[in-house]
Enzyme design. Structure first.
Site, PDB file in Angstrom:
ATOM      1  N   LYS A 132     -62.204  26.675  15.168  1.00 51.85           N
ATOM      2  CA  LYS A 132     -63.121  26.541  14.088  1.00 51.85           C
ATOM      3  C   LYS A 132     -64.684  26.003  14.664  1.00 51.85           C
ATOM      4  CE  LYS A 132     -60.458  26.802  10.687  1.00 51.85           C
ATOM      5  NZ  LYS A 132     -59.028  26.634  11.035  1.00 51.85           N
TER       6      LYS A 132
HETATM    7  C1  LIG Z   1     -60.629  28.036   4.815  1.00 54.79           C
HETATM    8  C2  LIG Z   1     -59.656  26.940   5.407  1.00 54.79           C
HETATM    9  N1  LIG Z   1     -59.366  25.789   5.021  1.00 54.79           N
HETATM   10  C3  LIG Z   1     -58.513  24.988   5.553  1.00 54.79           C
HETATM   11  C4  LIG Z   1     -57.903  25.144   6.826  1.00 54.79           C
HETATM   12  C5  LIG Z   1     -56.864  24.392   7.447  1.00 54.79           C
HETATM   13  O1  LIG Z   1     -57.500  23.621   8.453  1.00 54.79           O
HETATM   14  P1  LIG Z   1     -56.345  23.277   9.471  1.00 54.79           P
HETATM   15  O2  LIG Z   1     -55.873  24.592  10.333  1.00 54.79           O
HETATM   16  O3  LIG Z   1     -57.025  22.397  10.620  1.00 54.79           O
HETATM   17  O4  LIG Z   1     -54.948  22.776   8.857  1.00 54.79           O
HETATM   18  C6  LIG Z   1     -58.153  26.360   7.469  1.00 54.79           C
HETATM   19  C7  LIG Z   1     -57.556  26.719   8.741  1.00 54.79           C
HETATM   20  O5  LIG Z   1     -56.375  27.208   8.890  1.00 54.79           O
HETATM   21  C8  LIG Z   1     -59.015  27.320   6.733  1.00 54.79           C
HETATM   22  O6  LIG Z   1     -59.456  28.756   7.398  1.00 54.79           O
END
Ligand SMILES: Cc1ncc(COP(=O)(O)O)c(C=O)c1O
Length: 418
Positions: free
Chosen positions: A185
């Site tokens: 990210k």
């Molecule tokens: C658009 C989006 N929202 C939320 C998430 C959730 O984040 P995390 O992987 O930290 O749980 C992700 C990633 O997987 C994502 O790509």
């Protein structure tokens, strides 16, 4: 020889200084769960977004799950999200017992406000707005709709920390916002996330209570994440050789390294590591990356500008919207025979990105379990079939991005002539 490979998702934000932080974190065993780094990350977010309370979680998923609970969203209710997303977004809605409803997207690959009202019913409680790949959604138009229908507006800033819309920070428009510090990210502590709520004191109180009821992940889980930057530091230079791939395979096989998504999540199930607080050992990594956020994003934007200049006249390659306020976490091009171009790059040991090659990613998601009907989001499905992500990660060198452009030209020359 032994150069870092061009690979969009193999620990892309990690530099030697991050590896040193991970090593110190690992040695500081008494502070793995609780400690002062959490407070530093919280202060950073409070100042950056001008909010009074910020809560840290062990993932964006945990953050979203707790936000939904704070807004009392549960059985019999619907939450609108966009198609062309990760299963990590509908899953928390399912975990609280509500139903995700999928809206189609526009050419920014974000929710299309012009179509949004058709998905609103008596059961709709909230809309989650994703700023896909760091390109801001049409948040003002969406906000007008949520105000008109009295819906909660949650901003999903998993891709967009640091992006702005009309000069205002993404994450500042909704009733709530959440962030991800996942391994690929905007900033990364391998796993991690944050959330805040604005102007809704009752829900903020709920969030505070929910957060207080959570535990820190156990030591084994924490170690797995802290080891990640260290392991990749040694594996990556060997990745283009069988040895590197073999070591990575072994680490994953003996579960020394975590997977970003557990198989149970593909069917809407709740994995064992959610929801938890962000442990201090990972807060340390996140804080170190937050200090580099603007450098990271300036670099991403410079690489995106380079792609815009170099790829604009290539037949049959379509570029993302040119938005000066976007941070371009990934530079998503649209191309027919996407898989062929992906394979072409693999021949040169380059791993491009396939977010969201499936309309609800990753491959293997069981659509019926997450309430998605195939064919219901026509445009999103088309975009998923054409999308290929070029890397913009901060350590990508000018030579690397030049090489990517050169290969795209070579591929286009060969294929457009036919
Ligand atoms: C658009 C989006 N929202 C939320 C998430 C959730 O984040 P995390 O992987 O930290 O749980 C992700 C990633 O997987 C994502 O790509």
């Amino acid at each position: 020889m032994f150069d870092r490979p061009i690979a969009i998702s193999l620990s892309p934000n990690t530099k030697p200084d991050d590896v040193r932080q991970a090593a110190s974190s690992l040695l500081n065993i008494y502070n793995w769960q609780k400690g002062s780094w959490e407070k530093k990350v919280i202060s950073w977010f409070k100042k950056y977004f001008q909010v009074n309370q910020v809560y840290l979680f062990n993932s964006g998923r945990s953050a979203l799950y707790c936000l939904l609970k704070s807004f009392n969203i549960g059985p019999g209710m619907e939450v609108i999200i966009q198609s062309f997303t990760c299963v990590a977004v509908p899953d928390p809605i399912i975990w609280v017992g509500a139903k995700p409803v999928y809206s189609d997207i526009d050419n920014s690959l974000n929710i299309d406000p012009a179509q949004l009202t058709q998905y609103i019913t008596d059961k709709t409680k909230a809309i989650i707005v994703q700023h896909t790949f760091g390109i801001p959604a049409q948040i003002h138009m969406i906000k007008k709709i949520t105000q008109k229908y009295n819906l909660i507006l949650i901003e999903d800033c998993a891709h967009s920390l640091g992006a702005t819309h009309q000069g205002k920070r993404i994450g500042s428009f909704g009733d709530a916002a959440f962030f991800s510090f996942g391994r690929d990210k905007v900033i990364s502590s391998v796993f991690g996330g944050a959330a805040f709520i604005r102007n809704k004191s009752e829900n903020l109180k709920n969030l505070s209570n929910i957060y207080s009821s959570l535990s820190y992940p156990d030591y084994k889980w924490i170690v797995k994440q802290v080891i990640h930057p260290l392991a990749f530091f040694f594996i990556l230079p060997l990745y283009n050789y069988y040895l590197g791939k073999f070591i990575l395979y072994c680490f994953q096989k003996i579960t020394l390294l975590s997977k970003p998504i557990e198989p149970i999540e593909l069917t809407g199930g709740l994995p064992s590591f959610i929801p938890y607080k962000l442990p201090n050992a990972l807060a340390r990594l996140a804080y170190h990356q937050l200090k580099k956020l603007s450098l990271f994003n300036v670099r991403r934007q410079a690489i995106a500008r380079f792609y815009f200049r170099q790829l604009k006249d290539i037949n049959n390659i379509f570029l993302p919207p040119d938005n000066k306020e976007a941070i371009y976490l990934r530079f998503n091009i649209l191309v027919k025979n996407r898989d062929k171009l992906y394979r072409f790059f693999r021949q040169y040991h380059i791993l491009l990105g396939l977010w969201y090659a499936n309309v609800i990613d990753p491959a293997g998601v069981e659509f019926d379990k997450i309430a998605y009907t195939k064919g219901s989001s026509e445009y999103a499905e088309k975009m998923a079939s054409l999308s290929l992500n070029l890397p913009t990660y901060p350590s990508l060198t000018d030579k690397d991005s030049g090489y990517i452009v050169e290969l795209i030209r070579k591929y286009a020359d060969k294929n457009n002539r036919r």
